[in-house]
Design a protein around this motif. Sequence first.
Motif, PDB file in Angstrom:
ATOM      1  N   THR B   8      30.628  44.626  44.371  1.00  0.00           N
ATOM      2  CA  THR B   8      30.002  44.147  43.140  1.00  0.00           C
ATOM      3  C   THR B   8      30.863  43.098  42.453  1.00  0.00           C
ATOM      4  O   THR B   8      30.332  42.153  41.884  1.00  0.00           O
ATOM      5  CB  THR B   8      29.776  45.303  42.157  1.00  0.00           C
ATOM      6  OG1 THR B   8      29.753  46.513  42.905  1.00  0.00           O
ATOM      7  CG2 THR B   8      28.495  45.147  41.395  1.00  0.00           C
ATOM      8  N   PHE B   9      32.188  43.300  42.511  1.00  0.00           N
ATOM      9  CA  PHE B   9      33.038  42.434  41.703  1.00  0.00           C
ATOM     10  C   PHE B   9      33.253  41.058  42.304  1.00  0.00           C
ATOM     11  O   PHE B   9      33.321  40.075  41.568  1.00  0.00           O
ATOM     12  CB  PHE B   9      34.389  43.112  41.412  1.00  0.00           C
ATOM     13  CG  PHE B   9      34.348  43.866  40.141  1.00  0.00           C
ATOM     14  CD1 PHE B   9      34.354  43.188  38.913  1.00  0.00           C
ATOM     15  CD2 PHE B   9      34.263  45.247  40.125  1.00  0.00           C
ATOM     16  CE1 PHE B   9      34.286  43.876  37.726  1.00  0.00           C
ATOM     17  CE2 PHE B   9      34.189  45.948  38.935  1.00  0.00           C
ATOM     18  CZ  PHE B   9      34.203  45.263  37.738  1.00  0.00           C
ATOM     19  N   VAL B  12      30.457  38.776  41.315  1.00  0.00           N
ATOM     20  CA  VAL B  12      30.434  38.567  39.866  1.00  0.00           C
ATOM     21  C   VAL B  12      31.545  37.600  39.470  1.00  0.00           C
ATOM     22  O   VAL B  12      31.306  36.635  38.722  1.00  0.00           O
ATOM     23  CB  VAL B  12      30.589  39.915  39.121  1.00  0.00           C
ATOM     24  CG1 VAL B  12      30.851  39.668  37.644  1.00  0.00           C
ATOM     25  CG2 VAL B  12      29.348  40.756  39.298  1.00  0.00           C
ATOM     26  N   ILE B  15      30.734  34.104  40.684  1.00  0.00           N
ATOM     27  CA  ILE B  15      29.696  33.453  39.880  1.00  0.00           C
ATOM     28  C   ILE B  15      30.264  33.001  38.541  1.00  0.00           C
ATOM     29  O   ILE B  15      29.921  31.936  38.028  1.00  0.00           O
ATOM     30  CB  ILE B  15      28.506  34.412  39.697  1.00  0.00           C
ATOM     31  CG1 ILE B  15      27.758  34.548  41.022  1.00  0.00           C
ATOM     32  CG2 ILE B  15      27.569  33.919  38.609  1.00  0.00           C
ATOM     33  CD1 ILE B  15      26.759  35.655  41.055  1.00  0.00           C
ATOM     34  N   CYS B  16      31.164  33.836  37.963  1.00  0.00           N
ATOM     35  CA  CYS B  16      31.712  33.484  36.660  1.00  0.00           C
ATOM     36  C   CYS B  16      32.649  32.280  36.729  1.00  0.00           C
ATOM     37  O   CYS B  16      32.688  31.479  35.800  1.00  0.00           O
ATOM     38  CB  CYS B  16      32.469  34.665  36.056  1.00  0.00           C
ATOM     39  SG  CYS B  16      31.367  35.990  35.590  1.00  0.00           S
ATOM     40  N   LEU B 116      24.460  34.715  45.198  1.00  0.00           N
ATOM     41  CA  LEU B 116      23.491  35.731  44.763  1.00  0.00           C
ATOM     42  C   LEU B 116      22.552  36.114  45.901  1.00  0.00           C
ATOM     43  O   LEU B 116      22.299  37.299  46.148  1.00  0.00           O
ATOM     44  CB  LEU B 116      22.651  35.160  43.624  1.00  0.00           C
ATOM     45  CG  LEU B 116      23.070  35.514  42.204  1.00  0.00           C
ATOM     46  CD1 LEU B 116      22.092  34.894  41.231  1.00  0.00           C
ATOM     47  CD2 LEU B 116      23.103  37.023  42.031  1.00  0.00           C
ATOM     48  N   THR B 119      24.398  38.238  48.426  1.00  0.00           N
ATOM     49  CA  THR B 119      24.656  39.601  47.958  1.00  0.00           C
ATOM     50  C   THR B 119      23.369  40.421  47.952  1.00  0.00           C
ATOM     51  O   THR B 119      23.352  41.586  48.374  1.00  0.00           O
ATOM     52  CB  THR B 119      25.243  39.561  46.544  1.00  0.00           C
ATOM     53  OG1 THR B 119      26.124  38.456  46.451  1.00  0.00           O
ATOM     54  CG2 THR B 119      25.972  40.817  46.217  1.00  0.00           C
TER      55      THR B 119
END
Lengths: 301, 665
Positions: B8-9, B12, B15-16, B116, B119
């Motif tokens: 998950t990380f 994330v 993307i950030c 995205l 994933t």
Amino acid sequence: MLSLLLIILAATFFTGIIIRTKSIASGRKGPGVFQPIKDVVRLFKKGSVFSETTSFVFQIAPTIYFASVFVAMLVIPFGQSKGLISFNGDFIFFAYILGIGKFFSIISAMDTGSSFEGMGASREALYSMFAEPAFFILMGSLALLTGYTSFQEIFSALHLGSSISYALAVMAAFVFLMIAMIENSRMPLDDPKTHLELTMVHEVMILDNSGFDLGLILTAGYLKFAIYGAIIFNLFSGTIAYEYAIPLFFVMQLFLAFVVGMIESFMARFRMNHNAQFIVVLSSVSLLIFFGALLVSGKFI
Amino acid sequence: MNIVWAFTFIPVIAICIIPFLNLKWKAISVYGAVSSIALLTSIVAIKVLLGGTFELTLQGSFISGPIRLQVDALSAWFMLIINFGFVTGGFYGIFYMSAYKNQPKNLTLSAILFVLLYTALVSLCSIQNSFIFLVAWEIMALSAFLSIIFEHEKVATVKAGINYLIQSHVSIILLMIGFLWVASQTGSYDFNAIRSYSLAHPGGVSLQLYLIFFVGFAIKAGFVPFHTWLPYAHPAAPSHISGIMSGLLIKIGIFGILRMLLLISVDYKIIGIIILVISLISGVYGIMMAILQQNLKKILAYSSVENIGIIGIGIGLGCIGLGSNNLILCSLGFAGALLHTLNHSLFKSLLFFTAGNVYQATHSLDIEKMGGLIKKMPQTAFLFLIAALAICGLPPFNGFISEFILYSGLFSLVHSATVVSLLGIVTTIMALVLIGGLAMICFTKTFGVVFLGSPRYEFHHEVKELPFMQLLPLYLIVSLILIIGLFPRIFLDILIKPIQLFTNLHQLPFTSFQGSGIETLLSVSQSSLYFIVAIIFIWTLRKLLLHKRTKTISSTWGCGYTAPTAKIQYTGGSFSKTYSQLFGLLFQINKKEKVVKGIFPAKASLVTYTYDKIEKWLIDYPIINFRHFLGRFLFIQNGRVQSYVAYGIVFIIVILTLTFCNFLI
């Protein structure tokens, strides 16, 4: 191994016999039976001319075409003796390996950028697409009849007992002969001796090949005839002992070459746009064989 | 648990930070994120395929209930396919996208969407909770939509994107109906609830439930008649996205169909026959349409429909085998389907990537404008040729292996079958053979027209080969294509575990392919090796013989005509002319013709374009009729503010009355 030798031997005279038959039928004396082989040997000794439009595809295509026919030849059995390659479903491999050769001969024709050769390529692609279902249905029916799925097992288990099975074998021989004609681009689909590029199929595709490459393509054509001749022989050979089978094999090949020669002498080529219909007829005949096989194997109640 | 956190990380974080990096680091971070997740999930998948298990339950929220994550052999197989596709596709994509350097914002968005999409696709393979599954499905659909409309300044691209968006939401609605049906009956979103529900309601109910899911997933997979979005979306998207969409995204539809087979116990024979019929139609129709197209990527899109058909034939045969407790047919059918899923993802993405190379070099996808590219882009041409041979199912490449497995399954059935099923077998064999023959027409035409001959059109910019680094992943794909073609046993051994999932449904004892006639694959690869040896031998002989001979370069044989132009070459249209006349009834070929007339003729022209008849009848006509029907209510939208206020008041009054009379709730 035996089949390999016999097919190569048969290939040396098959096309010669066709040409000889045609000459005699038209009242000429004609060239010697081994003239095609002499032609090829002469070609092998020559240099080559390449079109400036062509690329490596054109260079390698004849090699791959020949290799595909050669490997296809290894699959064919002779009566009881297996081919060098034999496994369940080897006839699928046989059809597909010939397919890759055809793929390359088509794209090598397109590589020249000639309008004639493009035309031949388009026709070849279409006809071979139509011819393939007939082959597969036929082999499927033979598999149904015998319960095996490799050339050698199918042919050695094929016992011609009843009158129906004789009829089936004759029809199968007809279909194989016609597939051989399509594969080799002979009459009634294509006239190898035509003088006009517009009406050619196979001949027009190899207009730009020369020397060694042309020799390979011609040799592959001779081998293809002998391969299909061997398949047709196998339909009838069953369990005949070798000492009779080998002479019979050559008699059969001679006879087939004679038949092809007679067809070419006494039949006109079909109109181009009727060819596709004719090939579909072949599939229908092989469907008939399939239903016949159903009858023989007692699936119909 | 740690794996899930990492899983998950990584996206994330990626993307950030992506928006704040410069272009080079954007590429590195996207690729780093994708490949690290790929590594992580591949380890899990390989462990599962070697016999391990992976299952854990997250707490979830009060809406979704506990979220179960499970990687079984089927998920593992698809995860590995997706990972390989994204690792190669991402690498290619970095170089492909560098042509758009002047649009940094657009690139940021596409980089985020790439992560995205990846994933979402990977997680879809493992999620066992229908609520979360739908969320991930929606993320996948939306990110794919936004990736497709990368070149959104073109109207056609946006139209294609919206077409995809609507169709994929029809798919989502169907999935939602299916999932909510089960959830409302059992009160649980867990996939196990689907299984227990179908066990409790065998027969018609389960069949209906399965069919709803099937149609939902079939839209994504692109079975005929749900294929109409493919030929629009693929040409519009950037090439690495089209490659991924065709290679992987539509495979998630196949995954869904297989997953639901495992969960819903239906009469497998009936389902098998339904899937088989749809697949046969998809296979033949897809490739028949492909031959007529002029847009390079449209050809590939229709050929995807064909290959989905082949995969479907495998699934259908597998189901029929399962239903009739025929172990050989069942194992060979599913093996063919799963292997072809991998094979198709390889050669189709390769084809799309090479099509992307062509697009970057010529800025065009119209095959009638090309020709002779092999001289300027020899490596691209070579790669395309390998992929084309593989997709035609020719030995010694991988396509032949999966088709051979399907044929073996069919022929293994021949002696034991009844008359009716024999007719089915013969039809299937004929269809497979026809697909093979038609694919040959399609790809000889495409390769010949695009790469061979002389150039048909003069581009105003230099057409040149792309840098080697961009071609590197393509060579990787080629090597895998050859490995599968020559050593198929390795992959079949991996497939044993996934197939066991299916055979276990009817407790068929399946431990290996021994005895199912697949040992012959060893002979197949041996024969392919003979073929390669024969080629090398003859080629060397030719080299040696021609070494000292004269070699003349001359012009092509022109039948006496000495001034040939590139215009006299056969075009794609003329190559398929005889074919399109023969099957004219099936197609709609529109013509715009200005004929040559009179003594001093004006400029004449002829434009033909093909339209999908299924699209016309299934999409266009209903929409026109629906519009017509809705047009009758146009008086409501009359443009007067007073009326609109009146509608509001009427609505409020109605609601209030209903509430007072306790009609609501």
